[in-house]
Write a protein that holds these residues in place. Sequence first.
Motif, short mmCIF file in Angstrom:
data_model
loop_
_atom_site.label_atom_id
_atom_site.label_comp_id
_atom_site.label_asym_id
_atom_site.label_seq_id
_atom_site.Cartn_x
_atom_site.Cartn_y
_atom_site.Cartn_z
N GLU A 2 1.21 -1.34 -0.25
CA GLU A 2 0.18 0.23 -0.17
C GLU A 2 0.72 0.92 0.30
N GLN A 4 0.59 5.19 0.32
CA GLN A 4 0.59 6.96 1.04
C GLN A 4 0.92 7.61 0.38
N THR A 15 3.54 0.65 3.25
CA THR A 15 3.16 -0.92 4.00
C THR A 15 2.99 -1.58 3.05
N ARG A 17 2.36 -6.00 2.95
CA ARG A 17 1.66 -6.81 3.54
C ARG A 17 2.69 -7.64 4.71
N LEU A 38 3.94 0.50 -9.15
CA LEU A 38 2.61 1.33 -8.25
C LEU A 38 2.94 3.29 -7.92
N GLN A 107 6.99 -0.28 8.34
CA GLN A 107 6.32 0.34 7.10
C GLN A 107 7.79 1.10 6.59
#
Length: 182
Positions: A2, A4, A15, A17, A38, A107
């Motif tokens: 993920e 951000q 982040t 998995r 990404l 993270q």
Amino acid sequence: MELQRLAIPEVCLLTPRVFGDARGFFLESWNRKTFADLGLDLDFVQDNHSRSASGVLRGLHYQIQQAQGKLVRVVEGEVFDVAVDLRQSSPTFGCWVGATLSAENHQMLWVPPGFAHGFVVLSKFAQFLYKTTDYYLPAAERCLLWNDPALGIDWPMPVGEAPLLAAKDAAGLPLAQCECFA
């Protein structure tokens, strides 16, 4: 994975998995295709590992030539990690973003070239890993003053405690005197 985007959108908090059970956990910290999907098409040339005690503040470092992008993470302990935009043409020039990275949250922070980078250790000690997009060039290394009032970085130090600094970090230059990027 993920992604951000932070208040400075080129700086990203990632982040992964995490697959865990009673035996422990597994995570993928780097996969060229995943990162490219990404929007981060990166090529790393060097891996670094540091271990620091509680209260150690490293930074704010950058290279004026061979600018390095850094993918940073903590594998033991906890740090508050900071990136400062040193690109004079950027609308966020002189602004900073920070994130708490720890072995528990897994993270990572992507700090692109053109930024100064540093962190302070919040735990008893921390082991910090980072990949770079260019090689270390000592002659090009620069240090932005970690507590320059013009930056206003809110370092999470315990009240009344000063960070432990290397001589080069204590002698960092304020933003008004630093060599910056175009």
